[in-house]
Design a protein around this motif. Structure first.
Motif, PDB file in Angstrom:
ATOM      1  N   ASP A 118       7.885  12.383   4.946  1.00 34.57           N
ATOM      2  CA  ASP A 118       8.147  13.704   5.306  1.00 34.57           C
ATOM      3  C   ASP A 118       7.139  14.933   4.899  1.00 34.57           C
ATOM      4  O   ASP A 118       6.706  15.730   5.549  1.00 34.57           O
ATOM      5  CB  ASP A 118       9.633  14.133   5.267  1.00 34.57           C
ATOM      6  CG  ASP A 118      10.646  13.501   6.033  1.00 34.57           C
ATOM      7  OD1 ASP A 118       9.987  12.782   7.080  1.00 34.57           O
ATOM      8  OD2 ASP A 118      11.670  13.496   5.542  1.00 34.57           O
ATOM      9  N   MET A 119       6.931  14.903   3.763  1.00 33.27           N
ATOM     10  CA  MET A 119       5.813  15.885   2.954  1.00 33.27           C
ATOM     11  C   MET A 119       4.556  15.790   3.516  1.00 33.27           C
ATOM     12  O   MET A 119       3.799  16.474   3.693  1.00 33.27           O
ATOM     13  CB  MET A 119       5.938  15.770   1.409  1.00 33.27           C
ATOM     14  CG  MET A 119       7.251  16.079   1.090  1.00 33.27           C
ATOM     15  SD  MET A 119       7.334  15.845  -0.843  1.00 33.27           S
ATOM     16  CE  MET A 119       5.893  16.305  -1.483  1.00 33.27           C
ATOM     17  N   TYR A 120       4.164  14.294   3.793  1.00 37.22           N
ATOM     18  CA  TYR A 120       2.836  14.215   4.032  1.00 37.22           C
ATOM     19  C   TYR A 120       2.514  13.399   5.376  1.00 37.22           C
ATOM     20  O   TYR A 120       2.463  12.160   5.454  1.00 37.22           O
ATOM     21  CB  TYR A 120       1.986  13.280   3.110  1.00 37.22           C
ATOM     22  CG  TYR A 120       2.141  13.943   1.672  1.00 37.22           C
ATOM     23  CD1 TYR A 120       1.157  14.909   1.289  1.00 37.22           C
ATOM     24  CD2 TYR A 120       2.874  13.473   0.634  1.00 37.22           C
ATOM     25  CE1 TYR A 120       1.340  15.484   0.069  1.00 37.22           C
ATOM     26  CE2 TYR A 120       2.715  13.895  -0.530  1.00 37.22           C
ATOM     27  CZ  TYR A 120       1.897  14.921  -0.881  1.00 37.22           C
ATOM     28  OH  TYR A 120       1.910  15.526  -2.145  1.00 37.22           O
ATOM     29  N   ARG A 121       2.972  14.154   6.609  1.00 32.95           N
ATOM     30  CA  ARG A 121       2.968  13.300   7.726  1.00 32.95           C
ATOM     31  C   ARG A 121       1.333  12.806   8.070  1.00 32.95           C
ATOM     32  O   ARG A 121       1.589  11.761   8.614  1.00 32.95           O
ATOM     33  CB  ARG A 121       3.343  14.509   8.907  1.00 32.95           C
ATOM     34  CG  ARG A 121       4.422  14.782   8.781  1.00 32.95           C
ATOM     35  CD  ARG A 121       5.472  14.950   9.937  1.00 32.95           C
ATOM     36  NE  ARG A 121       6.785  15.541   9.985  1.00 32.95           N
ATOM     37  CZ  ARG A 121       7.678  14.651   9.894  1.00 32.95           C
ATOM     38  NH1 ARG A 121       7.417  13.357  10.191  1.00 32.95           N
ATOM     39  NH2 ARG A 121       9.198  15.117   9.899  1.00 32.95           N
ATOM     40  N   ALA A 122       0.459  13.338   7.630  1.00 33.47           N
ATOM     41  CA  ALA A 122      -0.894  12.853   7.886  1.00 33.47           C
ATOM     42  C   ALA A 122      -1.236  11.417   7.153  1.00 33.47           C
ATOM     43  O   ALA A 122      -1.766  10.720   7.718  1.00 33.47           O
ATOM     44  CB  ALA A 122      -1.787  13.871   7.208  1.00 33.47           C
ATOM     45  N   ALA A 123      -0.436  11.171   5.898  1.00 34.70           N
ATOM     46  CA  ALA A 123      -0.450  10.139   5.269  1.00 34.70           C
ATOM     47  C   ALA A 123       0.539   9.025   5.957  1.00 34.70           C
ATOM     48  O   ALA A 123       0.554   8.148   5.209  1.00 34.70           O
ATOM     49  CB  ALA A 123      -0.425  10.228   3.970  1.00 34.70           C
ATOM     50  N   ALA A 124       1.232   9.290   6.953  1.00 35.57           N
ATOM     51  CA  ALA A 124       2.237   8.325   7.179  1.00 35.57           C
ATOM     52  C   ALA A 124       1.720   6.974   7.716  1.00 35.57           C
ATOM     53  O   ALA A 124       2.385   6.081   7.401  1.00 35.57           O
ATOM     54  CB  ALA A 124       3.238   8.925   8.378  1.00 35.57           C
ATOM     55  N   PHE A 125       0.624   7.020   8.233  1.00 35.05           N
ATOM     56  CA  PHE A 125       0.015   5.627   9.000  1.00 35.05           C
ATOM     57  C   PHE A 125      -0.410   4.916   7.690  1.00 35.05           C
ATOM     58  O   PHE A 125      -0.209   3.635   7.515  1.00 35.05           O
ATOM     59  CB  PHE A 125      -1.213   5.942   9.804  1.00 35.05           C
ATOM     60  CG  PHE A 125      -1.675   4.791  10.180  1.00 35.05           C
ATOM     61  CD1 PHE A 125      -1.167   3.906  11.206  1.00 35.05           C
ATOM     62  CD2 PHE A 125      -2.917   4.551   9.885  1.00 35.05           C
ATOM     63  CE1 PHE A 125      -1.829   2.787  11.722  1.00 35.05           C
ATOM     64  CE2 PHE A 125      -3.854   3.270   9.997  1.00 35.05           C
ATOM     65  CZ  PHE A 125      -3.222   2.451  11.179  1.00 35.05           C
ATOM     66  N   ARG A 126      -1.152   5.417   6.528  1.00 34.45           N
ATOM     67  CA  ARG A 126      -1.596   4.746   5.463  1.00 34.45           C
ATOM     68  C   ARG A 126      -0.334   4.151   4.834  1.00 34.45           C
ATOM     69  O   ARG A 126      -0.396   3.206   4.058  1.00 34.45           O
ATOM     70  CB  ARG A 126      -2.436   5.584   4.490  1.00 34.45           C
ATOM     71  CG  ARG A 126      -2.842   5.020   3.282  1.00 34.45           C
ATOM     72  CD  ARG A 126      -3.308   6.002   2.252  1.00 34.45           C
ATOM     73  NE  ARG A 126      -2.452   7.054   2.031  1.00 34.45           N
ATOM     74  CZ  ARG A 126      -1.421   6.898   1.152  1.00 34.45           C
ATOM     75  NH1 ARG A 126      -1.227   5.904   0.489  1.00 34.45           N
ATOM     76  NH2 ARG A 126      -0.883   7.964   0.634  1.00 34.45           N
ATOM     77  N   ILE A 127       0.684   5.102   4.690  1.00 33.82           N
ATOM     78  CA  ILE A 127       2.028   4.555   3.827  1.00 33.82           C
ATOM     79  C   ILE A 127       2.680   3.491   4.501  1.00 33.82           C
ATOM     80  O   ILE A 127       3.141   2.594   3.865  1.00 33.82           O
ATOM     81  CB  ILE A 127       2.943   5.796   3.679  1.00 33.82           C
ATOM     82  CG1 ILE A 127       2.417   6.933   2.982  1.00 33.82           C
ATOM     83  CG2 ILE A 127       4.169   5.408   3.241  1.00 33.82           C
ATOM     84  CD1 ILE A 127       3.170   8.188   2.570  1.00 33.82           C
ATOM     85  N   ASN A 128       2.606   3.572   5.675  1.00 33.95           N
ATOM     86  CA  ASN A 128       3.286   2.396   6.442  1.00 33.95           C
ATOM     87  C   ASN A 128       2.394   1.026   6.283  1.00 33.95           C
ATOM     88  O   ASN A 128       2.878  -0.088   6.219  1.00 33.95           O
ATOM     89  CB  ASN A 128       3.345   2.583   8.071  1.00 33.95           C
ATOM     90  CG  ASN A 128       4.577   3.946   8.339  1.00 33.95           C
ATOM     91  OD1 ASN A 128       5.400   3.728   7.343  1.00 33.95           O
ATOM     92  ND2 ASN A 128       4.629   4.503   9.211  1.00 33.95           N
ATOM     93  N   ILE A 129       0.989   1.169   6.470  1.00 32.45           N
ATOM     94  CA  ILE A 129       0.237   0.213   6.322  1.00 32.45           C
ATOM     95  C   ILE A 129       0.250  -0.374   4.927  1.00 32.45           C
ATOM     96  O   ILE A 129       0.256  -1.552   4.586  1.00 32.45           O
ATOM     97  CB  ILE A 129      -1.369   0.481   6.619  1.00 32.45           C
ATOM     98  CG1 ILE A 129      -1.599   0.765   7.910  1.00 32.45           C
ATOM     99  CG2 ILE A 129      -2.448  -0.692   6.075  1.00 32.45           C
ATOM    100  CD1 ILE A 129      -1.420  -0.181   8.863  1.00 32.45           C
ATOM    101  N   GLU A 130       0.264   0.296   3.739  1.00 29.86           N
ATOM    102  CA  GLU A 130       0.759  -0.066   2.468  1.00 29.86           C
ATOM    103  C   GLU A 130       1.812  -0.764   2.384  1.00 29.86           C
ATOM    104  O   GLU A 130       2.032  -1.877   1.872  1.00 29.86           O
ATOM    105  CB  GLU A 130       0.504   1.177   1.456  1.00 29.86           C
ATOM    106  CG  GLU A 130      -0.640   1.566   0.941  1.00 29.86           C
ATOM    107  CD  GLU A 130      -0.700   2.658  -0.056  1.00 29.86           C
ATOM    108  OE1 GLU A 130       0.052   2.383  -0.767  1.00 29.86           O
ATOM    109  OE2 GLU A 130      -1.409   3.596   0.129  1.00 29.86           O
ATOM    110  N   ALA A 131       3.012  -0.411   2.966  1.00 25.83           N
ATOM    111  CA  ALA A 131       4.212  -0.832   2.907  1.00 25.83           C
ATOM    112  C   ALA A 131       4.310  -2.277   3.766  1.00 25.83           C
ATOM    113  O   ALA A 131       4.818  -3.109   3.116  1.00 25.83           O
ATOM    114  CB  ALA A 131       5.359   0.102   3.609  1.00 25.83           C
TER     115      ALA A 131
END
Length: 156
Positions: A118-131
């Protein structure tokens, strides 16, 4: 070729002097070379996720170099170092490191997806790839073949 004498002083070629030291490899990842394919793939996935995490942290630190220390910076650096250590230990066949990665993954997924996405919407794609990379690696590390390699030594 043995040692030579030069005006009474024994001069040894460099390869003669350090020959025994070249065989020592204290941080060798030799057990990973004998690992089953699933463990090797899990290690590659974990290193890819770690690389994405480390690059994101480096970018964040670079962009916020004038700002005071924030929560992401304060927790990020030790987290990246501990992740790297655990991945190296998994490659060296430490079952405790494998169990710690599994145990730490669940709270990590919860915290990252609830708070940081929620805080870093721009990084959501990277966070999902890492997950996805980490989850795939965890599934591979929990297979019976991988467990046998960590427990007994040689997986069949």
């Amino acid at each position: 070729m043995g040692p030579r004498r030069l005006s009474g002083v024994v001069v040894r070629p460099l390869n003669f002097t350090v020959r025994g030291h070249l065989d020592a490899q204290p941080w060798s990842l030799a057990p990973a070379h004998t690992a089953p394919g699933r463990v090797r793939l899990a290690l590659a996935l974990l290193w890819a996720a770690w690389l994405a995490s480390a690059c994101a942290l480096a970018l964040h630190l670079y962009q916020s170099r004038a700002a005071p220390l924030d929560l992401y910076s304060a927790l990020g650096v030790p987290s990246v170092l501990v992740q790297a250590l655990l991945i190296v230990l998994i490659g060296r066949r430490h079952n405790l490191a494998r169990l710690l990665v599994v145990a730490l993954a669940i709270p990590n997924f919860i915290v990252v997806h609830i708070f940081f996405s929620d805080m870093y919407r721009a990084a959501a794609f990277r966070i999902n790839i890492e997950a996805a990379l980490r989850l795939s690696a965890l599934v591979l590390l929990l297979t019976p073949e991988s467990a046998r390699w960590f427990r007994n030594g040689v997986a069949k």
